[in-house]
Design an enzyme around this catalytic site. Structure first.
Site, short mmCIF file in Angstrom:
data_model
loop_
_atom_site.label_atom_id
_atom_site.label_comp_id
_atom_site.label_asym_id
_atom_site.label_seq_id
_atom_site.Cartn_x
_atom_site.Cartn_y
_atom_site.Cartn_z
N TYR A 38 0.82 -1.21 0.00
CA TYR A 38 0.00 0.00 0.00
C TYR A 38 0.85 1.26 0.00
O TYR A 38 0.41 2.30 -0.50
CB TYR A 38 -1.01 -0.04 1.14
CG TYR A 38 -2.12 -1.01 0.83
CD1 TYR A 38 -3.14 -0.67 -0.05
CD2 TYR A 38 -2.09 -2.31 1.32
CE1 TYR A 38 -4.11 -1.58 -0.40
CE2 TYR A 38 -3.07 -3.23 0.98
CZ TYR A 38 -4.08 -2.86 0.12
OH TYR A 38 -5.04 -3.77 -0.25
N GLN A 50 -15.40 2.65 -5.71
CA GLN A 50 -14.64 1.51 -5.20
C GLN A 50 -13.15 1.81 -5.19
O GLN A 50 -12.38 1.02 -4.66
CB GLN A 50 -14.91 0.29 -6.09
CG GLN A 50 -16.36 -0.18 -6.08
CD GLN A 50 -16.61 -1.22 -7.16
OE1 GLN A 50 -16.71 -0.90 -8.34
NE2 GLN A 50 -16.71 -2.47 -6.75
N ASP A 88 -7.95 5.90 -4.67
CA ASP A 88 -6.86 6.74 -5.14
C ASP A 88 -7.03 8.24 -4.92
O ASP A 88 -6.06 8.99 -5.03
CB ASP A 88 -6.60 6.49 -6.63
CG ASP A 88 -7.86 6.63 -7.50
OD1 ASP A 88 -8.61 7.62 -7.33
OD2 ASP A 88 -8.10 5.75 -8.34
N HIS A 95 -14.60 1.56 -0.22
CA HIS A 95 -13.48 0.64 0.03
C HIS A 95 -12.31 1.33 0.73
O HIS A 95 -11.20 0.79 0.73
CB HIS A 95 -13.02 0.01 -1.28
CG HIS A 95 -13.98 -0.99 -1.83
ND1 HIS A 95 -13.92 -1.48 -3.11
CD2 HIS A 95 -15.06 -1.60 -1.26
CE1 HIS A 95 -14.90 -2.34 -3.32
NE2 HIS A 95 -15.61 -2.41 -2.21
N CYS A 99 -6.73 2.91 12.93
CA CYS A 99 -6.26 2.19 14.10
C CYS A 99 -7.11 0.94 14.29
O CYS A 99 -8.33 1.04 14.47
CB CYS A 99 -6.32 3.05 15.35
SG CYS A 99 -5.80 2.17 16.85
N THR A 134 -16.49 -0.47 -13.93
CA THR A 134 -16.51 -1.53 -12.93
C THR A 134 -16.60 -2.89 -13.61
O THR A 134 -17.18 -3.03 -14.68
CB THR A 134 -17.71 -1.37 -11.97
OG1 THR A 134 -18.93 -1.53 -12.70
CG2 THR A 134 -17.69 -0.01 -11.32
N GLU A 151 -15.43 -2.25 -21.92
CA GLU A 151 -16.04 -3.43 -22.53
C GLU A 151 -17.12 -3.94 -21.59
O GLU A 151 -17.16 -3.55 -20.42
CB GLU A 151 -15.00 -4.51 -22.79
CG GLU A 151 -14.22 -4.92 -21.58
CD GLU A 151 -13.05 -5.83 -21.91
OE1 GLU A 151 -12.66 -6.63 -21.04
OE2 GLU A 151 -12.53 -5.75 -23.04
#
Length: 230
Positions: A53, A88, A91, A106, A114, A173, A200
């Protein structure tokens, strides 16, 4: 005032240079989801997860919002529409593109959590295993990310908005990750018009009233401009 719920996934940020789960050669291709995106993976090897991360946070810090992010912000700013933007993505590009508010179901890379007291604070660019919580001082800091097997954030608010929506639009998505993959069914049951905008077809495209395919930087601004022209 028309009520619109927009759900965005990794596809909207791909044109800003941020990879999706399925991109070859990206960060996700170098790691198993079970190792870096589950509570069990964190328990087994917290250093690997924190390092992963940290890399994602550094990558996101250099990315810029694209025309799709900016188009959604433009729609949110129009007083004729009540827009709930649910993402979702972790960033922060929606905020950088001008959107406010943004529901991060998310979590977010720029937030730390914490595990002992649930306090949240701004994450440093580089987190460390055993980092102390500024509230309770326990060495329990972790990325504020919803991992597989954990409950996404703000679900009650999202479900209430879907039940009252006139339009539901899913952008970029895969249609494979629940509970977000089930949002279109809830919107359909509530009588909303549903639309998929994707590079797509997703695995759930048949559940939508309409679908349009192409780069997000083309399809999203075109959809927003048409809506604003009505």
């Amino acid at each position: 005032m028309k009520k619109i719920v927009i759900l965005t996934g990794a596809g909207i940020s791909a044109e800003s240079g941020l990879g999706t789960f399925r991109d070859e050669g990206g960060l996700w291709a170098q790691h198993r989801i079970e190792d870096v995106a589950t509570p069990e993976g964190y328990a087994r090897n917290p250093q690997l997860v924190v390092d992963f991360y940290n890399m994602r946070r550094a990558e996101a810090a250099t990315a810029q919002p694209n025309a799709a992010h900016q188009a959604i912000a433009k729609l949110q700013a129009d007083p004729r529409f009540d827009v709930m933007l649910v993402t979702q993505n972790v960033d922060g590009l929606h905020e950088a593109g001008g959107s406010d508010p943004v529901i991060h179901m998310h979590g977010a890379l720029n937030s730390a959590l914490c595990a002992a007291c649930d306090h949240r604070w701004a994450a440093p660019l580089e987190m460390h295993v055993g980092q102390a919580c500024p509230s309770c001082n326990q060495p329990a800091a972790r990325p504020d990310i919803v991992w597989f097997g954990e409950m996404p954030y703000f679900m009650d608010e999202i479900y209430d908005a879907l039940a009252a929506a006139d339009h539901f639009v899913a952008i970029g998505t895969s249609g494979e990750v629940y509970p977000a993959a089930g949002f279109v069914q809830i919107a359909n049951q509530s009588g909303a018009q549903t639309l998929e905008l994707n590079l797509e077809p997703s695995s759930g495209v048949s559940a939508f009233d309409d679908a349009r395919f192409g780069p997000a930087t083309q399809e999203v601004p075109a959809w927003v401009d048409a809506l604003l022209a009505t």
